[in-house]
Enzyme design. Structure first.
Site, PDB file in Angstrom:
ATOM      1  CG  MET A 289      -7.655  12.335  16.815  1.00  0.00           C
ATOM      2  SD  MET A 289      -7.654  11.841  18.544  1.00  0.00           S
ATOM      3  CE  MET A 289      -7.165  13.377  19.328  1.00  0.00           C
TER       4      MET A 289
ATOM      5  CG  ASP B 103      -8.626  17.785  18.894  1.00  0.00           C
ATOM      6  OD1 ASP B 103      -7.667  18.332  18.315  1.00  0.00           O
ATOM      7  OD2 ASP B 103      -8.993  18.087  20.045  1.00  0.00           O
TER       8      ASP B 103
ATOM      9  CG  MET C  37      -4.037  15.301  15.103  1.00  0.00           C
ATOM     10  SD  MET C  37      -4.518  15.219  16.838  1.00  0.00           S
ATOM     11  CE  MET C  37      -6.161  15.935  16.711  1.00  0.00           C
TER      12      MET C  37
ATOM     13  CB  SER D  73     -10.353  20.309  22.543  1.00  0.00           C
ATOM     14  OG  SER D  73     -10.514  19.004  22.005  1.00  0.00           O
TER      15      SER D  73
ATOM     16  CG  ASP E 211      -4.207  21.035  20.854  1.00  0.00           C
ATOM     17  OD1 ASP E 211      -4.782  20.730  21.912  1.00  0.00           O
ATOM     18  OD2 ASP E 211      -4.504  20.548  19.745  1.00  0.00           O
ATOM     19  N   GLY E 212      -2.817  21.139  24.272  1.00  0.00           N
ATOM     20  CA  GLY E 212      -2.495  19.962  25.066  1.00  0.00           C
ATOM     21  C   GLY E 212      -2.038  20.323  26.463  1.00  0.00           C
ATOM     22  N   GLY E 213      -2.788  19.847  27.448  1.00  0.00           N
ATOM     23  CA  GLY E 213      -2.385  20.052  28.838  1.00  0.00           C
ATOM     24  C   GLY E 213      -2.514  21.477  29.324  1.00  0.00           C
TER      25      GLY E 213
ATOM     26  CG  MET F  34       0.625  19.181  18.367  1.00  0.00           C
ATOM     27  SD  MET F  34      -1.136  19.323  18.741  1.00  0.00           S
ATOM     28  CE  MET F  34      -1.379  18.059  19.988  1.00  0.00           C
TER      29      MET F  34
ATOM     30  N   GLY G 200      -9.374  21.379  26.358  1.00  0.00           N
ATOM     31  CA  GLY G 200     -10.461  20.415  26.437  1.00  0.00           C
ATOM     32  C   GLY G 200     -10.842  20.181  27.883  1.00  0.00           C
TER      33      GLY G 200
ATOM     34  CG  HIS H 171      -5.465  19.537  15.546  1.00  0.00           C
ATOM     35  ND1 HIS H 171      -5.101  19.280  16.858  1.00  0.00           N
ATOM     36  CD2 HIS H 171      -4.385  19.191  14.783  1.00  0.00           C
ATOM     37  CE1 HIS H 171      -3.875  18.814  16.880  1.00  0.00           C
ATOM     38  NE2 HIS H 171      -3.417  18.737  15.641  1.00  0.00           N
TER      39      HIS H 171
ATOM     40  CG  HIS I  42      -9.148  22.558  18.883  1.00  0.00           C
ATOM     41  ND1 HIS I  42      -8.187  23.162  18.098  1.00  0.00           N
ATOM     42  CD2 HIS I  42      -8.675  21.326  19.158  1.00  0.00           C
ATOM     43  CE1 HIS I  42      -7.176  22.334  17.908  1.00  0.00           C
ATOM     44  NE2 HIS I  42      -7.451  21.195  18.546  1.00  0.00           N
TER      45      HIS I  42
ATOM     46  N   GLY J  19      -3.250  12.741  20.100  1.00  0.00           N
ATOM     47  CA  GLY J  19      -3.989  11.483  20.160  1.00  0.00           C
ATOM     48  C   GLY J  19      -5.031  11.432  21.254  1.00  0.00           C
ATOM     49  CG  PHE J  20      -5.022   9.591  23.839  1.00  0.00           C
ATOM     50  CD1 PHE J  20      -6.118   8.760  23.655  1.00  0.00           C
ATOM     51  CD2 PHE J  20      -3.786   9.171  23.381  1.00  0.00           C
ATOM     52  CE1 PHE J  20      -5.979   7.528  23.030  1.00  0.00           C
ATOM     53  CE2 PHE J  20      -3.628   7.943  22.761  1.00  0.00           C
ATOM     54  CZ  PHE J  20      -4.731   7.120  22.580  1.00  0.00           C
ATOM     55  N   GLY J  21      -6.938  13.586  24.814  1.00  0.00           N
ATOM     56  CA  GLY J  21      -7.087  14.688  25.742  1.00  0.00           C
ATOM     57  C   GLY J  21      -6.557  14.262  27.103  1.00  0.00           C
ATOM     58  N   GLY J  22      -6.435  15.225  27.990  1.00  0.00           N
ATOM     59  CA  GLY J  22      -6.118  14.912  29.383  1.00  0.00           C
ATOM     60  C   GLY J  22      -4.677  14.557  29.670  1.00  0.00           C
TER      61      GLY J  22
END
Ligand code: DX5
Ligand code: ZN
Length: 221
Positions: A39, A37, A70, A10, A177-179, A139, A199, A68, A35, A144-147
């Protein structure tokens, strides 16, 4: 046998003042997809990238652009992202009133269609759509956010979707996607995911580490 797990880094974690450089570096380091993102500050509480940036990045890599979205409403922007160079366009079912029509519109633009399921969205969101999908995105954080931290309950969703995809006999990517990091990637792969968005974990340690980071996420040493 070659590893069939793909990494879709990402670029939300990239240096936004040097996105072209970062995309070239990710490509050379072995990214399978890129990827992106998108938003809108409305569907999700953050604003990121628009079609102009996708278009500007297109010459920097021949890898599939995994876009992606959003954003809501989404339909009026599909053509812009298709023309900008998206290869896979993924939408959330909550982002429009007529998801089937949205998926058909993506296909009519000649692009691969993805459906993204938020952590609280049940798997039956793919009912009546699965035949037209090229990718299902689970998801594992709220978008909404990385990390953010991986939500473990999504592993059961990945397992259930893997069964649905295998039963369908269709060639559908199951992306998470995510974490995603060195601890959660093996869990997602075991549950049945074949594409990992990453990411924070890809960009960790700077560009000299991108290749090793992605290989580690795939489970290759
Ligand atoms: C979140 C995005 C993710 C995010 C992943 O809304 O869809 O792609 O950037 O970031 P990490 O890998 O840092 O959790
Ligand atoms: Zn994403």
């Amino acid at each position: 046998m070659t590893n069939s797990v793909k990494i879709s880094p990402s670029i939300l974690s990239a240096d936004f003042a040097n996105l072209g450089h970062d995309v070239r570096t990710l490509d050379a380091a072995g990214a399978d997809y890129i990827h992106i993102d998108v938003m809108d500050g409305h569907f999700v509480p953050n604003i990121s990238i628009g079609p102009g940036v996708v278009k500007a990045l297109r010459p920097h890599s021949a890898k599939p652009f995994d876009v992606h979205l959003m954003i809501s409403p989404v339909d009026s922007y599909l053509e812009d992202f298709a023309k900008a160079g998206a290869d896979i366009i993924t939408v959330h079912p909550e982002a429009g009133a007529h998801t089937h029509r949205t998926v058909q519109a993506i296909k009519a633009l000649g692009k691969k269609a993805g459906l993204a399921l938020n952590p609280g969205t049940p798997i039956d969101a793919v009912d009546y759509l699965i035949d037209d999908l090229d990718l299902i995105l689970v998801m594992s954080v709220n978008p909404g956010f990385g990390g953010q931290s991986f939500i473990d309950s999504q592993l059961r969703k990945i397992e259930a979707l893997r069964k649905r995809i295998d039963a369908s006999g269709l060639d559908i990517d199951l992306e998470v996607d995510g974490g995603i990091n060195i601890d959660t990637a093996p869990l997602a792969i075991s549950a049945g995911a074949n594409v990992l968005v990453a990411g924070t974990a890809t960009f960790k340690g700077g560009e000299a580490a991108y290749g090793a980071n992605m290989r580690a996420l795939r489970g290759e040493s």
